[in-house]
Design an enzyme around this catalytic site. Structure first.
Site, mmCIF file in Angstrom:
data_model
loop_
_atom_site.group_PDB
_atom_site.id
_atom_site.type_symbol
_atom_site.label_atom_id
_atom_site.label_comp_id
_atom_site.label_asym_id
_atom_site.label_seq_id
_atom_site.Cartn_x
_atom_site.Cartn_y
_atom_site.Cartn_z
ATOM 1 N N THR A 175 56.063 87.145 -48.160
ATOM 2 C CA THR A 175 57.059 87.445 -47.142
ATOM 3 C C THR A 175 57.318 88.951 -47.073
ATOM 4 O O THR A 175 57.377 89.628 -48.104
ATOM 5 C CB THR A 175 58.374 86.715 -47.455
ATOM 6 O OG1 THR A 175 58.099 85.307 -47.578
ATOM 7 C CG2 THR A 175 59.400 86.920 -46.351
ATOM 8 N N TYR A 176 57.470 89.466 -45.857
ATOM 9 C CA TYR A 176 57.716 90.898 -45.622
ATOM 10 C C TYR A 176 56.612 91.769 -46.225
ATOM 11 O O TYR A 176 56.850 92.882 -46.683
ATOM 12 C CB TYR A 176 59.090 91.318 -46.162
ATOM 13 C CG TYR A 176 60.223 90.547 -45.569
ATOM 14 C CD1 TYR A 176 60.458 90.551 -44.197
ATOM 15 C CD2 TYR A 176 61.075 89.786 -46.376
ATOM 16 C CE1 TYR A 176 61.498 89.823 -43.644
ATOM 17 C CE2 TYR A 176 62.122 89.064 -45.828
ATOM 18 C CZ TYR A 176 62.326 89.084 -44.460
ATOM 19 O OH TYR A 176 63.355 88.364 -43.911
ATOM 20 N N ARG A 177 55.393 91.200 -46.280
ATOM 21 C CA ARG A 177 54.213 91.901 -46.780
ATOM 22 C C ARG A 177 54.322 92.262 -48.266
ATOM 23 O O ARG A 177 53.649 93.169 -48.753
ATOM 24 C CB ARG A 177 53.908 93.150 -45.933
ATOM 25 C CG ARG A 177 53.756 92.834 -44.443
ATOM 26 C CD ARG A 177 53.076 93.950 -43.685
ATOM 27 N NE ARG A 177 51.701 94.162 -44.119
ATOM 28 C CZ ARG A 177 50.669 93.404 -43.768
ATOM 29 N NH1 ARG A 177 50.857 92.340 -43.015
ATOM 30 N NH2 ARG A 177 49.456 93.697 -44.196
ATOM 31 N N LEU A 178 55.165 91.539 -48.984
ATOM 32 C CA LEU A 178 55.268 91.716 -50.431
ATOM 33 C C LEU A 178 54.278 90.742 -51.088
ATOM 34 O O LEU A 178 54.659 89.765 -51.745
ATOM 35 C CB LEU A 178 56.701 91.474 -50.905
ATOM 36 C CG LEU A 178 57.732 92.457 -50.334
ATOM 37 C CD1 LEU A 178 59.142 92.105 -50.808
ATOM 38 C CD2 LEU A 178 57.370 93.890 -50.743
#
Length: 208
Positions: free
Chosen positions: A185-188
């Site tokens: 999520t959120y490029r994490l």
């Protein structure tokens, strides 16, 4: 121990499998269930004698602890590049799982027996195609290719088996680095890198 193939709860490298091929097998098995086509498709990056990179999609035909195998015409552009520079890289991308696996290593030829065995398993039309195609060379028009296919169909018409062309064989990428990437999520994202250290694999988590 927790499921070492599940990245959703991965907090430290201790929770990950010590064997990258076991992890790859689990991910590949999942991809075979979820991908609509060609879960064995992988991007192959090579570097030619002039230092120019090139990438294309090939199909992985087998893998084990020795590495990842594909087959091609040795006279093709990628075959010439691999003859000039034995370093190569692979990338599997499974969109349905939001996962990818990146591999770097040295490329070796598979044995003649392995190449013969795989070639024997191919459909007859694919065997004819391996003889007919001068892969990567300039083709004047499709009629020329059709004529070459017809020529080899006639040549092998009375043979129950078609021999493997001497220019067609397998390559094995022997990895020294394997990175597993899982979408977050959120490029994490979760990134786990295995680096060969002698006979062992060292595990490292990377920032996304």
């Amino acid at each position: 121990m927790e499921n070492t193939h599940d990245f959703s709860m991965l907090e430290t490298t201790d929770q990950a499998s010590d064997d990258p091929f076991a992890l790859f097998g689990a991910w590949f098995g999942a991809a075979r269930q979820s991908e609509p086509a060609d879960p064995d498709a992988m991007s192959l990056a090579t570097i030619d004698a002039a230092g120019r990179p090139s990438v294309r999609i090939v199909l992985m035909k087998s893998y084990d602890a020795r590495g990842f195998v594909f087959y091609t015409n040795r006279n093709s552009y990628k075959g010439q590049a691999l003859a000039a520079n034995h370093h190569a890289a692979l990338c599997f991308h499974w969109k349905s799982l939001a996962r990818q696996v990146r591999i770097q290593g040295i490329v070796n030829h598979v044995s003649e027996l392995e190449s013969d065995a795989y070639f024997a398993s191919r459909p007859r039309g694919s065997k004819i195609g391996a003889w007919a195609s001068r892969q990567s060379e300039t083709l004047e028009n499709r009629s020329v290719l059709a004529e070459r296919v017809k020529k080899f169909e006639q040549e092998f018409d009375n043979r129950p088996d078609i021999p493997r062309p001497p220019h067609w064989a397998g390559y094995r990428i022997v990895p020294d680095k394997i990175e597993f990437w899982d979408d977050g999520t959120y490029r994490l994202h979760t990134r786990l890198l295995y680096t060969k250290d002698g006979d062992l694999w060292r595990k490292t988590m990377l920032y996304p």
